[in-house]
Scaffold this active site. Structure first.
Site, PDB file in Angstrom:
ATOM      1  CB  SER A 160      -1.014   0.321   1.139  1.00 43.20           C
ATOM      2  OG  SER A 160      -1.481   1.329   1.040  1.00 43.20           O
ATOM      3  CB  ALA A 199      -0.679   1.168  -3.902  1.00 50.13           C
ATOM      4  NE  ARG A 200      -1.959   3.465   1.311  1.00 48.97           N
ATOM      5  CZ  ARG A 200      -3.035   3.430   2.648  1.00 48.97           C
ATOM      6  NH1 ARG A 200      -3.221   4.777   3.325  1.00 48.97           N
ATOM      7  NH2 ARG A 200      -3.372   2.369   2.911  1.00 48.97           N
ATOM      8  CD  GLU A 212       6.973  -9.112 -13.444  1.00 50.98           C
ATOM      9  OE1 GLU A 212       5.876  -8.963 -13.121  1.00 50.98           O
ATOM     10  OE2 GLU A 212       7.459 -10.028 -13.944  1.00 50.98           O
ATOM     11  CD  GLN A 266       0.448  -7.484   1.035  1.00 50.63           C
ATOM     12  OE1 GLN A 266       0.078  -7.806   1.980  1.00 50.63           O
ATOM     13  NE2 GLN A 266       0.071  -5.936   0.626  1.00 50.63           N
ATOM     14  CD  GLN A 317      12.106 -16.305 -11.405  1.00 51.19           C
ATOM     15  OE1 GLN A 317      12.367 -16.750 -12.570  1.00 51.19           O
ATOM     16  NE2 GLN A 317      11.484 -16.578 -10.773  1.00 51.19           N
TER      17      GLN A 317
HETATM   18  O1  LIG Z   1       5.598 -12.157 -12.258  1.00 49.37           O
HETATM   19  C1  LIG Z   1       6.158 -13.235 -12.095  1.00 49.37           C
HETATM   20  C2  LIG Z   1       5.679 -14.393 -11.953  1.00 49.37           C
HETATM   21  C3  LIG Z   1       5.776 -15.669 -11.428  1.00 49.37           C
HETATM   22  N1  LIG Z   1       6.895 -16.093 -11.687  1.00 49.37           N
HETATM   23  C4  LIG Z   1       7.715 -16.832 -11.706  1.00 49.37           C
HETATM   24  C5  LIG Z   1       6.601 -17.616 -10.223  1.00 49.37           C
HETATM   25  C6  LIG Z   1       5.677 -19.037 -10.916  1.00 49.37           C
HETATM   26  O2  LIG Z   1       5.428 -19.436  -9.851  1.00 49.37           O
HETATM   27  C7  LIG Z   1       7.126 -19.211 -11.733  1.00 49.37           C
HETATM   28  C8  LIG Z   1       6.089 -19.447 -13.133  1.00 49.37           C
HETATM   29  O3  LIG Z   1       5.054 -18.082 -13.622  1.00 49.37           O
HETATM   30  P1  LIG Z   1       4.206 -18.481 -14.203  1.00 49.37           P
HETATM   31  O4  LIG Z   1       2.919 -19.667 -14.385  1.00 49.37           O
HETATM   32  O5  LIG Z   1       3.436 -17.327 -14.703  1.00 49.37           O
HETATM   33  O6  LIG Z   1       5.092 -18.248 -16.166  1.00 49.37           O
HETATM   34  P2  LIG Z   1       4.301 -18.855 -17.517  1.00 49.37           P
HETATM   35  O7  LIG Z   1       4.843 -17.215 -18.312  1.00 49.37           O
HETATM   36  O8  LIG Z   1       3.423 -18.918 -17.382  1.00 49.37           O
HETATM   37  O9  LIG Z   1       5.592 -19.602 -17.970  1.00 49.37           O
HETATM   38  P3  LIG Z   1       5.511 -21.244 -17.679  1.00 49.37           P
HETATM   39  O10 LIG Z   1       5.172 -21.430 -19.693  1.00 49.37           O
HETATM   40  O11 LIG Z   1       6.570 -21.664 -17.185  1.00 49.37           O
HETATM   41  O12 LIG Z   1       4.475 -21.490 -16.487  1.00 49.37           O
HETATM   42  O13 LIG Z   1       7.416 -18.304 -12.583  1.00 49.37           O
HETATM   43  C9  LIG Z   1       7.874 -14.891 -11.223  1.00 49.37           C
HETATM   44  O14 LIG Z   1       8.987 -14.965 -10.710  1.00 49.37           O
HETATM   45  N2  LIG Z   1       7.606 -13.698 -11.140  1.00 49.37           N
END
Ligand SMILES: O=c1ccn([C@H]2C[C@H](O)[C@@H](COP(=O)(O)OP(=O)(O)OP(=O)(O)O)O2)c(=O)[nH]1
Length: 185
Positions: free
Chosen positions: A109, A112-113, A134, A153, A177
């Site tokens: 928050s 966000a503010r 991101e 969070q 990763q």
């Molecule tokens: O902004 C993000 C989103 C996800 N993750 C990590 C945690 C999550 O468990 C994993 C896979 O995220 P997601 O399923 O959204 O990725 P995808 O784009 O669907 O890739 P994949 O095809 O490997 O599922 O990556 C991040 O580090 N940052």
């Protein structure tokens, strides 16, 4: 789970608002979740200077710039995210999600503010790694992003049963990763 299975490491068992005599953006354990800290080792901002176009199937690392880490009068360190700019950061914390737990990352928050929008993102069951976050500065002023302080969070959901197919079973691309991993297919 943090103590027994290293769900989150490093793990702070209470919410921290101060380090020595310096106030910080809160981090650590909350009621049903955990506030993570922004790592100092990697932080990148989208820029058209060297960048071309953003293709999720063929991500050009030149689309991203390293920007200088600044030091405030009280010794805290921060990056200045320009107005309407998009950045990638990573948590200090490493996660090891159990098969029966999933989680969602949400903004704080306080930020966000200040005009900052953190991308809402899943932490899937059985996923392991540091979370890439991101960040969008929707304001028309630069926003400070403090390194090694709270910035996102996580809310956790536990199921009575293990999931049938986990992120690791599906051989997810972002499994394991350990830093700022860029988009890939
Ligand atoms: O902004 C993000 C989103 C996800 N993750 C990590 C945690 C999550 O468990 C994993 C896979 O995220 P997601 O399923 O959204 O990725 P995808 O784009 O669907 O890739 P994949 O095809 O490997 O599922 O990556 C991040 O580090 N940052």
């Amino acid at each position: 789970m943090c103590e027994e299975y290293h769900l989150i490491s490093p793990f702070e068992r209470q919410l921290i608002r101060q380090v020595e005599d310096r106030r910080i953006i809160s981090c650590g354990l909350s009621s049903y979740g955990y506030d993570c800290r922004l790592a100092k080792d990697e932080f990148k901002v989208f820029s058209p200077i060297q960048g071309t176009e953003v293709d999720p199937k063929n991500f050009n690392p030149n689309n991203l710039l390293d920007i200088p880490l600044r030091t405030a009068a009280d010794g805290s360190q921060y990056w200045l995210l320009p107005p309407h700019s998009y950045a990638l950061g990573v948590t200090i914390e490493q996660f090891q999600m159990p098969r029966n737990v999933t989680a969602i990352a949400l903004g704080k928050s306080t930020y966000a503010r200040c005009g900052l929008i953190q991308n809402t993102t899943p932490l899937e069951a059985d996923w392991k790694g540091r979370l890439v976050i991101e960040l969008y500065n929707a304001a028309n002023l630069p926003v400070r992003l403090y390194a090694e302080e709270g910035f996102v969070q996580i809310i956790f959901f536990e199921s009575d049963e293990d999931c049938a197919v986990s992120y690791r079973d599906r051989a997810g691309k972002y499994q394991g990763q350990s830093g700022l991993t860029l988009a890939k297919v």
